[in-house]
Write a protein that holds these residues in place. Structure first.
Motif, PDB file in Angstrom:
ATOM      1  N   GLY A 199     114.520  21.407  70.242  1.00  0.00           N
ATOM      2  CA  GLY A 199     115.255  20.146  70.190  1.00  0.00           C
ATOM      3  C   GLY A 199     114.289  18.970  70.193  1.00  0.00           C
ATOM      4  O   GLY A 199     113.113  19.108  70.509  1.00  0.00           O
ATOM      5  N   SER A 200     114.814  17.799  69.834  1.00  0.00           N
ATOM      6  CA  SER A 200     113.957  16.600  69.764  1.00  0.00           C
ATOM      7  C   SER A 200     114.258  15.669  70.915  1.00  0.00           C
ATOM      8  O   SER A 200     115.275  15.769  71.557  1.00  0.00           O
ATOM      9  N   HIS A 256     114.524  -1.761  68.209  1.00  0.00           N
ATOM     10  CA  HIS A 256     113.474  -0.845  67.761  1.00  0.00           C
ATOM     11  C   HIS A 256     113.858  -0.005  66.544  1.00  0.00           C
ATOM     12  O   HIS A 256     112.973   0.625  65.945  1.00  0.00           O
ATOM     13  N   GLY A 257     115.135   0.069  66.194  1.00  0.00           N
ATOM     14  CA  GLY A 257     115.556   0.907  65.081  1.00  0.00           C
ATOM     15  C   GLY A 257     115.521   2.386  65.426  1.00  0.00           C
ATOM     16  O   GLY A 257     115.425   2.766  66.600  1.00  0.00           O
ATOM     17  N   TYR A 258     115.549   3.239  64.389  1.00  0.00           N
ATOM     18  CA  TYR A 258     115.521   4.687  64.578  1.00  0.00           C
ATOM     19  C   TYR A 258     114.143   5.248  64.249  1.00  0.00           C
ATOM     20  O   TYR A 258     113.429   4.749  63.376  1.00  0.00           O
ATOM     21  N   GLY A 259     113.788   6.321  64.950  1.00  0.00           N
ATOM     22  CA  GLY A 259     112.527   7.004  64.684  1.00  0.00           C
ATOM     23  C   GLY A 259     112.700   8.082  63.624  1.00  0.00           C
ATOM     24  O   GLY A 259     113.789   8.263  63.059  1.00  0.00           O
ATOM     25  N   LYS A 260     111.622   8.834  63.359  1.00  0.00           N
ATOM     26  CA  LYS A 260     111.657   9.882  62.336  1.00  0.00           C
ATOM     27  C   LYS A 260     112.606  11.014  62.694  1.00  0.00           C
ATOM     28  O   LYS A 260     113.084  11.729  61.813  1.00  0.00           O
ATOM     29  N   ASN A 261     112.868  11.190  63.988  1.00  0.00           N
ATOM     30  CA  ASN A 261     113.767  12.272  64.410  1.00  0.00           C
ATOM     31  C   ASN A 261     115.236  11.858  64.381  1.00  0.00           C
ATOM     32  O   ASN A 261     116.109  12.599  64.833  1.00  0.00           O
TER      33      ASN A 261
END
Length: 298
Positions: free
Chosen positions: A297-298, A174-179
């Protein structure tokens, strides 16, 4: 070369030993095809959970009985004495994490066919019998410390058991998200998002500060996998310092996207003066942002 299980993993009394035996029986790259009813699928198929009040009571009761009791001494013996270990409640993350820990690579996954998850995995290595999977409330997560050494960072466990073995699979899929964190991360249960949002899971890291492995403010302690995805010049700067409990992007009131976090870390690491006074100044600025500017926090 291939093994097919016609029994759901939920009804295997000793799942770890079972997966070890499957691994031993297969040749290199041999495939294991199996199925499991995940905890989420159990919940979706129960009509009582669709009612407003009773549904919440049923969800909480199920969580306590099937997820907490099997992990508590005393209750554990009673639980497995009644169920004989043949009605295991397993999350998707726990199943896939176990498979990877015991030497398999996920080849194909069908999340929901008639309320059951099916998987195809292949043997790529021997079972990992040395590392201990996360299970308790407080867990030591392996993270990269100063000079590249691995330290055990204490945190409240906000992921399903065995989730640590899924880092590469989730990032590669899925890769990395915006956070700056893995996208579509099914390892995190819904209740854990509240704990993360208000930094509660970070509190045990104070033990790492007392041990001299971390400091109160500094770059985030990250996994070896994540460190590989950081630009080389930032990676080299990171390894010169201890990681911190409060990351620089909070002090600078930056967004929690990967780009903003790395930019804040680079600014912090390139400060002309480093020391306790600088860290204290930034730490109080971070606390101000958390308390008065609703930094979460995210």
């Amino acid at each position: 070369e291939n093994t097919v299980s016609l029994k759901r993993l939920n009804f295997i009394s000793n799942l770890d030993k079972y997966l070890i035996k499957i691994n031993e029986s297969l040749v290199e790259s041999g495939k294991f095809i199996g199925m499991v009813k995940t905890n989420k699928q159990y919940e979706e198929n129960q009509w009582i959970r669709k009612t407003p009040v009773l549904g919440k009571v049923a969800t909480l009761s199920s969580f306590v009985v099937h997820r907490i009791c099997p992990k508590l001494n005393g209750f554990k013996q009673v639980y497995f004495g009644i169920t004989q270990g043949k009605q295991l409640r397993l999350s998707k993350a726990e199943v896939l994490g176990r498979l990877i820990k015991f030497g398999f690579k996920i080849v194909e996954l069908e999340d929901n066919i008639d309320g059951v998850m099916y998987f195809v995995v292949k043997k790529v290595k021997e079972p990992d019998l040395k590392s201990k999977a996360s299970n308790g409330l407080i867990y030591k997560f392996p993270r990269v410390g100063k000079n590249g050494g691995i330290i055990g960072v204490y945190k409240v466990r906000t992921m399903h058991p065995y989730s640590e073995y899924l880092q590469d699979y989730i990032v590669n899929t899925h890769g990395y998200g915006k956070n700056g964190k893995p996208s579509n991360d099914f390892r995190i249960p819904s209740w854990a998002r509240f704990v993360r949002r208000y930094w509660i899971d970070e509190i045990p890291q104070l033990a790492n500060v007392l041990k001299g492995e971390m400091k109160l403010l500094g770059v985030r302690p990250v996994t070896v996998r994540y460190l590989q995805d950081i630009p080389e010049h930032i990676r080299e700067l990171r390894l010169t310092q201890k990681p911190g409990c409060i990351p620089p992007y909070v002090a600078y009131n930056k967004a929690s996207s990967k780009e903003s976090v790395l930019s804040a870390e680079e600014n912090y690491l390139n400060l002309p003066k480093q020391g306790v006074l600088v860290d204290l100044k930034l730490m109080f600025r971070a606390l101000k942002n958390i308390i008065f500017k609703n930094k979460r926090g995210s």
